[in-house]
Motif scaffolding. Structure first.
Motif, PDB file in Angstrom:
ATOM      1  N   LYS A 104     -20.429  -0.137 -13.223  1.00 56.91           N
ATOM      2  CA  LYS A 104     -19.059  -0.461 -12.779  1.00 56.91           C
ATOM      3  C   LYS A 104     -18.269  -1.193 -13.872  1.00 56.91           C
ATOM      4  N   LEU A 105     -18.269  -0.586 -15.054  1.00 56.25           N
ATOM      5  CA  LEU A 105     -17.532  -1.107 -16.200  1.00 56.25           C
ATOM      6  C   LEU A 105     -16.427  -0.133 -16.576  1.00 56.25           C
ATOM      7  N   HIS A 106     -15.433  -0.627 -17.262  1.00 58.25           N
ATOM      8  CA  HIS A 106     -14.408   0.240 -17.843  1.00 58.25           C
ATOM      9  C   HIS A 106     -14.899   0.696 -19.220  1.00 58.25           C
ATOM     10  N   ILE A 107     -14.422   1.859 -19.655  1.00 55.65           N
ATOM     11  CA  ILE A 107     -14.823   2.381 -20.970  1.00 55.65           C
ATOM     12  C   ILE A 107     -13.640   3.088 -21.619  1.00 55.65           C
ATOM     13  N   ILE A 108     -13.534   2.948 -22.930  1.00 53.15           N
ATOM     14  CA  ILE A 108     -12.524   3.674 -23.705  1.00 53.15           C
ATOM     15  C   ILE A 108     -13.172   4.265 -24.956  1.00 53.15           C
ATOM     16  N   THR A 109     -12.508   5.262 -25.502  1.00 53.22           N
ATOM     17  CA  THR A 109     -12.860   5.768 -26.828  1.00 53.22           C
ATOM     18  C   THR A 109     -11.575   6.231 -27.502  1.00 53.22           C
ATOM     19  N   TYR A 110     -11.712   6.850 -28.660  1.00 54.85           N
ATOM     20  CA  TYR A 110     -10.545   7.220 -29.466  1.00 54.85           C
ATOM     21  C   TYR A 110     -10.636   8.699 -29.844  1.00 54.85           C
ATOM     22  N   ILE A 111      -9.640   9.462 -29.412  1.00 52.38           N
ATOM     23  CA  ILE A 111      -9.586  10.895 -29.710  1.00 52.38           C
ATOM     24  C   ILE A 111      -8.162  11.235 -30.146  1.00 52.38           C
ATOM     25  N   ASP A 112      -8.035  11.948 -31.253  1.00 53.33           N
ATOM     26  CA  ASP A 112      -6.725  12.432 -31.718  1.00 53.33           C
ATOM     27  C   ASP A 112      -5.696  11.307 -31.837  1.00 53.33           C
ATOM     28  N   GLN A 129      -2.003  -2.602 -26.938  1.00 51.77           N
ATOM     29  CA  GLN A 129      -0.995  -3.492 -27.518  1.00 51.77           C
ATOM     30  C   GLN A 129      -1.449  -4.049 -28.864  1.00 51.77           C
ATOM     31  N   LEU A 130      -2.721  -4.421 -28.935  1.00 46.30           N
ATOM     32  CA  LEU A 130      -3.270  -5.005 -30.162  1.00 46.30           C
ATOM     33  C   LEU A 130      -3.235  -4.011 -31.314  1.00 46.30           C
ATOM     34  N   THR A 131      -3.615  -2.776 -31.042  1.00 48.30           N
ATOM     35  CA  THR A 131      -3.746  -1.776 -32.103  1.00 48.30           C
ATOM     36  C   THR A 131      -2.466  -0.993 -32.344  1.00 48.30           C
ATOM     37  N   GLY A 132      -1.564  -1.002 -31.370  1.00 50.47           N
ATOM     38  CA  GLY A 132      -0.366  -0.184 -31.481  1.00 50.47           C
ATOM     39  C   GLY A 132      -0.633   1.295 -31.251  1.00 50.47           C
ATOM     40  N   MET A 133      -1.836   1.620 -30.764  1.00 47.10           N
ATOM     41  CA  MET A 133      -2.185   3.027 -30.517  1.00 47.10           C
ATOM     42  C   MET A 133      -1.791   3.415 -29.096  1.00 47.10           C
ATOM     43  N   PRO A 134      -1.317   4.642 -28.909  1.00 48.50           N
ATOM     44  CA  PRO A 134      -0.951   5.086 -27.567  1.00 48.50           C
ATOM     45  C   PRO A 134      -2.171   5.185 -26.653  1.00 48.50           C
ATOM     46  N   LEU A 135      -1.971   4.813 -25.408  1.00 49.86           N
ATOM     47  CA  LEU A 135      -3.019   4.880 -24.396  1.00 49.86           C
ATOM     48  C   LEU A 135      -2.831   6.146 -23.573  1.00 49.86           C
ATOM     49  N   LYS A 136      -3.850   6.977 -23.504  1.00 48.93           N
ATOM     50  CA  LYS A 136      -3.808   8.205 -22.719  1.00 48.93           C
ATOM     51  C   LYS A 136      -4.699   8.044 -21.500  1.00 48.93           C
ATOM     52  N   PRO A 139      -7.551  11.977 -16.004  1.00 45.41           N
ATOM     53  CA  PRO A 139      -8.254  12.075 -14.719  1.00 45.41           C
ATOM     54  C   PRO A 139      -9.762  12.185 -14.884  1.00 45.41           C
ATOM     55  N   SER A 140     -10.198  12.739 -16.021  1.00 44.75           N
ATOM     56  CA  SER A 140     -11.632  12.894 -16.274  1.00 44.75           C
ATOM     57  C   SER A 140     -11.938  12.496 -17.714  1.00 44.75           C
ATOM     58  N   PHE A 141     -12.647  11.384 -17.881  1.00 40.92           N
ATOM     59  CA  PHE A 141     -13.008  10.898 -19.215  1.00 40.92           C
ATOM     60  C   PHE A 141     -13.828  11.950 -19.966  1.00 40.92           C
ATOM     61  N   LYS A 142     -14.806  12.533 -19.290  1.00 45.30           N
ATOM     62  CA  LYS A 142     -15.684  13.493 -19.960  1.00 45.30           C
ATOM     63  C   LYS A 142     -14.921  14.728 -20.425  1.00 45.30           C
ATOM     64  N   GLU A 143     -13.994  15.205 -19.601  1.00 49.66           N
ATOM     65  CA  GLU A 143     -13.216  16.376 -20.015  1.00 49.66           C
ATOM     66  C   GLU A 143     -12.308  16.046 -21.199  1.00 49.66           C
ATOM     67  N   ALA A 144     -11.799  14.819 -21.216  1.00 47.46           N
ATOM     68  CA  ALA A 144     -10.911  14.412 -22.317  1.00 47.46           C
ATOM     69  C   ALA A 144     -11.678  14.225 -23.616  1.00 47.46           C
ATOM     70  N   VAL A 145     -12.947  13.841 -23.512  1.00 46.96           N
ATOM     71  CA  VAL A 145     -13.774  13.650 -24.708  1.00 46.96           C
ATOM     72  C   VAL A 145     -14.443  14.983 -25.027  1.00 46.96           C
ATOM     73  N   TYR A 146     -13.702  15.822 -25.747  1.00 49.37           N
ATOM     74  CA  TYR A 146     -14.154  17.173 -26.055  1.00 49.37           C
ATOM     75  C   TYR A 146     -14.786  17.264 -27.448  1.00 49.37           C
ATOM     76  N   THR A 147     -14.749  16.141 -28.172  1.00 43.46           N
ATOM     77  CA  THR A 147     -15.270  16.139 -29.543  1.00 43.46           C
ATOM     78  C   THR A 147     -15.899  14.779 -29.824  1.00 43.46           C
ATOM     79  N   SER A 148     -16.429  14.610 -31.005  1.00 41.99           N
ATOM     80  CA  SER A 148     -17.061  13.350 -31.368  1.00 41.99           C
ATOM     81  C   SER A 148     -16.012  12.254 -31.555  1.00 41.99           C
ATOM     82  N   SER A 149     -16.478  11.004 -31.555  1.00 48.80           N
ATOM     83  CA  SER A 149     -15.598   9.867 -31.797  1.00 48.80           C
ATOM     84  C   SER A 149     -16.404   8.775 -32.483  1.00 48.80           C
TER      85      SER A 149
END
Length: 266
Positions: A104-112, A129-136, A139-149
């Protein structure tokens, strides 16, 4: 000892609590570079979130480098050329996602060039906010992570993350797991940390381990603090780490980096 390289963590080390580089730190960093010392930024931040600070310090004029994503990427400031990169396969990131659900943790990664998240959480917003990178938000983390990071982060309130972290570390095999802030548990590929990439860069530049000063404040800095010829904590270091450095200087809000340069380089 004549030191040839100064390696600086960014958040809570070089940067004050307003995420700024003080004029005094800038002045002494400029002096160090003019004296022929390589100044290198080493951060858990993504590469794009380091570039403006690197240019503010004129690192591009001296042909210097950045270690980003906790050392998963080494790049040239001036050209953006990547000298080294080590990513995690998407299948491994999917496994990390399964662990985030289990605990029950939150998780993020970086793609594109975007931060990928499936959930809403204040510390996810903080990272954007810290990085200035857009947040996407997906609905599905696994589907969004289609490549390595290059990196994933588990996020939770510090008190709970501190309890869960040892269990996660026992479950996550073949990866490097460390904390950068009390609410971030960061995962990179096995063998990837700031020290490993610092060693790669030093060999590339023909600099000996003994000729390096590293300055940091947190767990993800410990490897480079122990690797460097002179390992330095700023005074706001995570308390349990204080004993592991050679020297402790003023805090990030009191120009600790300038003190290092004044005492050991100039």
């Amino acid at each position: 000892m004549k030191y040839k390289m100064l390696v600086l963590d960014m958040d809570d080390t070089l940067l004050n609590d307003n995420h700024e580089i003080s004029e005094k730190n800038k002045h002494f960093i400029s002096q160090a570079q003019a004296a022929g010392v390589w100044v290198v930024l080493a951060s858990g931040r993504p590469t794009p979130a380091m570039q403006s600070y690197a240019r503010e310090l004129n690192l591009h004029q001296y042909g210097s480098y950045m270690l980003s994503y906790n050392g998963a990427v080494i790049s040239e400031v001036n050209t953006g050329k990547v000298l080294f990169e080590q990513s995690m396969p998407k299948e491994d990131i999917h496994t990390l996602y399964d662990l985030s659900v289990e605990h029950k943790l939150h998780i993020i990664t970086y793609i594109d060039g975007q931060i990928i998240a499936e959930t809403d959480f204040k510390y996810i917003d903080f990272e954007s906010q810290l990085t200035g990178m857009p947040l996407k938000k997906v609905p599905s983390f696994k589907e969004a992570v289609y490549t390595s990071s290059v990196k994933c982060i588990f996020l939770e309130e510090p008190e709970r993350l501190q309890v869960v972290a040892p269990l996660l570390q026992s479950q996550i095999k073949g990866k490097n797991v460390t904390t950068s802030k009390p609410f971030f548990l960061e995962v990179t590929e096995f063998g990837i940390d700031k020290a490993a990439s610092l060693e790669r860069l030093a060999k590339h530049l023909g600099i000996n381990q003994s000729e390096i000063i590293a300055v940091g404040n947190a767990n993800n800095d410990l490897s480079m603090i122990e690797y460097a010829g002179l390992g330095v904590w700023v005074d706001n270091v995570t308390p349990e780490l204080r004993e592991y450095a050679d020297v402790i200087v003023a805090s990030n809000n009191n120009d600790g980096v300038a003190e290092v340069i004044e005492r050991f380089i100039l």
